[in-house]
Design an enzyme around this catalytic site. Structure first.
Site: not given
Ligand code: NAP
Length: 250
Positions: A143, A156
């Site tokens: 991130s 986080y």
């Molecule tokens: P999201 O929509 O909240 O999805 C989170 C994902 O993580 C889901 O597929 C969830 O799976 C999985 N997950 C959570 N806990 C888990 C566990 N204990 N074991 C296995 N899977 C787990 O998040 P996203 O925005 O796609 O984020 C993906 C990555 O990008 C993360 O590393 C996040 O920190 C990073 N990121 C995102 C943003 C943003 O703006 N969206 C910005 C910076 C970084 P289930 O639903 O199956 O539980």
């Protein structure tokens, strides 16, 4: 196709950024293990979509924060496809709390899923790659907050900061095994993680005012960079963190 014959495990791939990366890898010919924890229906629907388009994929449930569940993920990949070439540590959670109120339980929840789990899953996968003497690629989804402090989100932010240095440490130790390790650090990408906060118009405008390219990112913005970093196009890139943030950190 840039990933033909490659086998990839993507954690948290049922939805959000992980699902976008899975679709991009499948288009490039990779066979996929779509990991999920809670989103079984999403993961199975994604697998059906990928298979219907002629690629190979299976869904596998594992909580990446529980180290005892990592072996099942590795076995799913090797039983289905015989090898592992790519790991994407994408799954993460956040638990927002002012520093003065954050609890040890919240610390453990976030660090287990966002740092400890990815570290030891990378170790499991790297051991398989080293034993097969085949090389490989590990991609950590971090991130912009691996660099930038975030008010009321220290747990986080600290975990992601650790992930940035983890990327560098693993890259250093695994280079002699031809395993490359990199990070993609997203800025604001519209997913379930931030959909609710970004639906607040005032907050959204504030975020947009910090992004020089003037828009919130989408999962495709990340997926193309992910393909670069795990494919031979990125053969000389290791230990790097790529910020995919529309210039937010500027
Ligand atoms: P999201 O929509 O909240 O999805 C989170 C994902 O993580 C889901 O597929 C969830 O799976 C999985 N997950 C959570 N806990 C888990 C566990 N204990 N074991 C296995 N899977 C787990 O998040 P996203 O925005 O796609 O984020 C993906 C990555 O990008 C993360 O590393 C996040 O920190 C990073 N990121 C995102 C943003 C943003 O703006 N969206 C910005 C910076 C970084 P289930 O639903 O199956 O539980």
């Amino acid at each position: 196709m840039k990933l033909a014959g490659k086998v990839a495990i993507i954690t948290g791939a049922g939805r959000g950024i992980g699902a976008g990366i899975a679709r991009a890898f499948a288009r490039e010919g990779a066979s996929l293990v779509v990991n999920y924890n809670g989103s079984k229906d999403h993961a199975e629907a994604l697998v059906a979509e990928i298979v219907s388009q002629g690629a190979k994929a299976i869904a596998c449930r594992a909580n990446v924060g529980r180290l005892a569940e990592h072996d099942g993920l590795i076995a799913a990949a090797t039983n289905a496809f015989g090898r592992i070439d790519i790991l994407v540590n994408n799954a993460a959670i956040d638990r927002r709390a002012p520093f003065l109120e954050a609890t040890p339980e919240q610390w453990e929840q976030v660090v287990d899923v966002d740092l400890k789990g990815p570290y030891f899953l990378a170790q499991c996968v790297a051991r398989v790659m080293v034993a097969a003497n085949q090389g490989g690629a590990i991609l950590n989804i971090s991130s912009v907050h691996d660099e930038q402090a975030h008010r009321n989100n220290s747990l986080y932010t600290i975990a992601k900061g650790g992930m940035k240095l983890m990327t560098r440490c693993l890259a250093l130790e695994l280079a002699s095994h031809r395993i490359r390790v990199n990070s993609l650090s997203p800025g604001a990408i519209l997913t379930d993680m931030n959909r609710a906060v970004l639906s607040d118009e005032a907050y959204r405008e504030k975020v947009l005012s910090m992004i020089p390219l003037g828009r919130i990112g989408n999962v495709e913005d990340l997926a193309s960079a992910a393909v670069l970093l795990v494919s031979d196009d990125g053969a000389y890139i290791t230990g790097s963190t790529f910020y995919i943030d529309g210039g937010l950190l500027l």
